[in-house]
Design a protein around this motif. Sequence first.
Motif, PDB file in Angstrom:
ATOM      1  N   GLY A  65       0.760  -1.240   0.000  1.00  0.00           N
ATOM      2  CA  GLY A  65       0.000   0.000   0.000  1.00  0.00           C
ATOM      3  C   GLY A  65       0.789   1.286   0.000  1.00  0.00           C
ATOM      4  N   ILE A  66       1.917   1.348   0.695  1.00  0.00           N
ATOM      5  CA  ILE A  66       2.620   2.631   0.815  1.00  0.00           C
ATOM      6  C   ILE A  66       3.701   2.807  -0.250  1.00  0.00           C
ATOM      7  N   VAL A  67       3.889   1.814  -1.112  1.00  0.00           N
ATOM      8  CA  VAL A  67       4.960   1.896  -2.099  1.00  0.00           C
ATOM      9  C   VAL A  67       4.527   2.786  -3.262  1.00  0.00           C
ATOM     10  N   ALA A  68       5.296   3.853  -3.485  1.00  0.00           N
ATOM     11  CA  ALA A  68       5.007   4.763  -4.587  1.00  0.00           C
ATOM     12  C   ALA A  68       5.810   4.412  -5.835  1.00  0.00           C
ATOM     13  N   LYS A  69       6.980   3.813  -5.630  1.00  0.00           N
ATOM     14  CA  LYS A  69       7.844   3.487  -6.760  1.00  0.00           C
ATOM     15  C   LYS A  69       8.782   2.371  -6.330  1.00  0.00           C
ATOM     16  N   ALA A  70       9.069   1.443  -7.223  1.00  0.00           N
ATOM     17  CA  ALA A  70       9.996   0.360  -6.917  1.00  0.00           C
ATOM     18  C   ALA A  70      10.654  -0.105  -8.201  1.00  0.00           C
ATOM     19  N   THR A  71      11.960  -0.316  -8.131  1.00  0.00           N
ATOM     20  CA  THR A  71      12.737  -0.755  -9.283  1.00  0.00           C
ATOM     21  C   THR A  71      13.725  -1.811  -8.825  1.00  0.00           C
ATOM     22  N   GLU A  72      13.844  -2.881  -9.602  1.00  0.00           N
ATOM     23  CA  GLU A  72      14.884  -3.869  -9.325  1.00  0.00           C
ATOM     24  C   GLU A  72      16.142  -3.464 -10.070  1.00  0.00           C
ATOM     25  N   VAL A  73      17.261  -3.483  -9.357  1.00  0.00           N
ATOM     26  CA  VAL A  73      18.524  -3.003  -9.917  1.00  0.00           C
ATOM     27  C   VAL A  73      19.493  -4.168 -10.023  1.00  0.00           C
ATOM     28  N   PRO A  74      20.065  -4.402 -11.196  1.00  0.00           N
ATOM     29  CA  PRO A  74      21.027  -5.504 -11.338  1.00  0.00           C
ATOM     30  C   PRO A  74      22.347  -5.180 -10.647  1.00  0.00           C
ATOM     31  N   GLY A  75      23.148  -6.209 -10.425  1.00  0.00           N
ATOM     32  CA  GLY A  75      24.492  -6.009  -9.911  1.00  0.00           C
ATOM     33  C   GLY A  75      24.659  -6.263  -8.431  1.00  0.00           C
ATOM     34  N   SER A  76      23.684  -6.866  -7.772  1.00  0.00           N
ATOM     35  CA  SER A  76      23.816  -7.150  -6.346  1.00  0.00           C
ATOM     36  C   SER A  76      24.692  -8.379  -6.134  1.00  0.00           C
ATOM     37  N   PRO A  77      25.220  -8.564  -4.918  1.00  0.00           N
ATOM     38  CA  PRO A  77      26.047  -9.751  -4.667  1.00  0.00           C
ATOM     39  C   PRO A  77      25.294 -11.038  -4.996  1.00  0.00           C
ATOM     40  N   ARG A  78      26.023 -12.047  -5.382  1.00  0.00           N
ATOM     41  CA  ARG A  78      25.417 -13.316  -5.779  1.00  0.00           C
ATOM     42  C   ARG A  78      24.539 -13.851  -4.648  1.00  0.00           C
ATOM     43  N   GLY A  79      23.379 -14.347  -5.021  1.00  0.00           N
ATOM     44  CA  GLY A  79      22.458 -14.884  -4.032  1.00  0.00           C
ATOM     45  C   GLY A  79      21.508 -13.859  -3.471  1.00  0.00           C
ATOM     46  N   THR A  80      21.590 -12.605  -3.960  1.00  0.00           N
ATOM     47  CA  THR A  80      20.705 -11.545  -3.477  1.00  0.00           C
ATOM     48  C   THR A  80      20.077 -10.819  -4.664  1.00  0.00           C
ATOM     49  N   ARG A  81      19.036 -10.057  -4.376  1.00  0.00           N
ATOM     50  CA  ARG A  81      18.403  -9.173  -5.368  1.00  0.00           C
ATOM     51  C   ARG A  81      18.217  -7.812  -4.701  1.00  0.00           C
ATOM     52  N   PHE A  82      18.438  -6.765  -5.488  1.00  0.00           N
ATOM     53  CA  PHE A  82      18.464  -5.413  -4.930  1.00  0.00           C
ATOM     54  C   PHE A  82      17.344  -4.576  -5.525  1.00  0.00           C
ATOM     55  N   PHE A  83      16.573  -3.908  -4.646  1.00  0.00           N
ATOM     56  CA  PHE A  83      15.443  -3.081  -5.065  1.00  0.00           C
ATOM     57  C   PHE A  83      15.576  -1.690  -4.465  1.00  0.00           C
ATOM     58  N   ARG A  84      15.378  -0.691  -5.299  1.00  0.00           N
ATOM     59  CA  ARG A  84      15.265   0.693  -4.823  1.00  0.00           C
ATOM     60  C   ARG A  84      13.786   1.050  -4.788  1.00  0.00           C
ATOM     61  N   ILE A  85      13.357   1.568  -3.649  1.00  0.00           N
ATOM     62  CA  ILE A  85      11.927   1.743  -3.393  1.00  0.00           C
ATOM     63  C   ILE A  85      11.700   3.133  -2.804  1.00  0.00           C
ATOM     64  N   THR A  86      10.589   3.732  -3.162  1.00  0.00           N
ATOM     65  CA  THR A  86      10.136   4.953  -2.497  1.00  0.00           C
ATOM     66  C   THR A  86       8.785   4.661  -1.866  1.00  0.00           C
ATOM     67  N   VAL A  87       8.685   4.908  -0.566  1.00  0.00           N
ATOM     68  CA  VAL A  87       7.416   4.696   0.137  1.00  0.00           C
ATOM     69  C   VAL A  87       6.825   6.047   0.515  1.00  0.00           C
ATOM     70  N   SER A  88       5.539   6.052   0.706  1.00  0.00           N
ATOM     71  CA  SER A  88       4.826   7.270   1.087  1.00  0.00           C
ATOM     72  C   SER A  88       4.562   7.235   2.586  1.00  0.00           C
ATOM     73  N   VAL A  89       5.040   8.254   3.297  1.00  0.00           N
ATOM     74  CA  VAL A  89       4.843   8.328   4.747  1.00  0.00           C
ATOM     75  C   VAL A  89       4.258   9.696   5.103  1.00  0.00           C
ATOM     76  N   PRO A  90       3.527   9.783   6.198  1.00  0.00           N
ATOM     77  CA  PRO A  90       2.962  11.074   6.593  1.00  0.00           C
ATOM     78  C   PRO A  90       4.050  12.100   6.899  1.00  0.00           C
ATOM     79  N   VAL A  91       3.813  13.315   6.473  1.00  0.00           N
ATOM     80  CA  VAL A  91       4.704  14.406   6.864  1.00  0.00           C
ATOM     81  C   VAL A  91       4.701  14.547   8.378  1.00  0.00           C
ATOM     82  N   ASP A  92       3.519  14.390   8.973  1.00  0.00           N
ATOM     83  CA  ASP A  92       3.360  14.452  10.428  1.00  0.00           C
ATOM     84  C   ASP A  92       2.572  13.214  10.854  1.00  0.00           C
TER      85      ASP A  92
END
Length: 468
Positions: A65-92
């Motif tokens: 629900g709170i994920v605004a953007k997510a991308t899988e990025v190649p090049g992580s250490p073997r046996g892992t997968r790397f994701f860059r994510i932006t989540v939406s959180v309340p300002v207050d």
Amino acid sequence: MAGRLRALVCTAAAVLTVPLLAAPPAPALEPTTVRPTVPATGSPATASSTTAAPSPMLQRIRRMGIVAKATEVPGSPRGTRFFRITVSVPVDHARPDGPTFGLRVNLLHRGSDRPTVVETAGYQLWNDPYRSEVTRIVDGNQIDIEHRFFAPSLPANPDWATQLTIRQVAADHHRVISVFRKLYDGRWLSTGDSKGGMAATYHRRWYPSDVTGTIAYVAPNDAVDSDDAYPAFLARVGGPRLDDCRDRLVALQRRMLQRRGWFRGRLEAFSAANGLTWRYVGSLDRGLEASVIDFYFAFWQYWGAEACASVPAARRLSNSEVWRYAGLVNPWRNLSDQRRFYSAPYHYQAAAQIGGPKPYEGRLRDLLEYPGANTPANVLPPALRPVSHDPTAMADIDAWVRTSGRRMLFVNGQFDPWAAEPFRCGADGRDRSCRSVTVPRGSHGALIQDLPRRVRLGVVREVGSGRD
């Protein structure tokens, strides 16, 4: 360990940037440290086509629900997968239905059946994948959370006084953990180094059940900002065996202040060549003096006792050689407006809640023009001044750790200035599985792997097994 830190500092001085691996080496009044690099675990994953359909894992992340953007990025250490994510959180978080902003999160996925480690960054997020020491110990997944107000995780038109508090940051962490439990329902740990370790501790204060345990590295605890242990610690750091090292460092400081005109001219030329200004600290001359004061703190923070043998005698150096050596220890641009703008959220928090050390000036007082001026509140952009300090914030955290904190481990360096005011677990800490360990002769890069063998093996067993 000291050799690794020294090499990193020298490299940093050459390029004038600094791997934490997350941020440049900060000035001495900013608790940051060097993160361990990813161990060699095999060749990087092969880059996938940018046109490939999203993987099932990426689709699951994007559906949270709170994920605004997510991308899988190649090049992580073997046996892992790397994701860059932006989540939406309340300002207050006191107004959960109010405005939101994007907070950056990195996910290093190891396996749905593996433990999950939350690393609270304390500052900006490091863009590339790496595995923290705790993640390597448990061979787990790792979620890194950027600290709010560090760009780009910054609300529009922010109210610093109400929105940049330790409790708001703790609520960010709670929100991320609560949602990501949909991916991982096994054992969870939290960790962080320096200011990140502080943030991990603050999070546990209000959300003690979010994770099984917390490992906080080199995290200072300025429980009473007006009662400062840092100058006394720095005056005798290393004890009698390092008297000569401390004397040589002070001699270098005194040389720079005694030849203030020459060094001010050199700093002026350096600033012009690099586009640096000094308005936040007050003037270039004030910046010079503050940089000289910070030089001593930075040596013990980043280089440590093992570098004492390489500290030169000031009387044998030219002014240019003193300038170059001082810049290796503590890059000259660290107190400029350009660096302070990057670290303004830290300085604001230090002035408002978390506190900071008084400058160590004892052996320089006869040469100072601005004694006592080098404090977090005095290096903020004018638009953020003045800041009212809340003395109850750290007193509350300190009392909670001493009396109620459970399954907490604090790792400190013996000669790290930030260890002058550490977290303490209290008389019944053992009953609550709360304790601290100290790396002998350690600096601000202290790790579990640097502990004496018997202590290290016991800590690794506890962290790895999840035993209370």
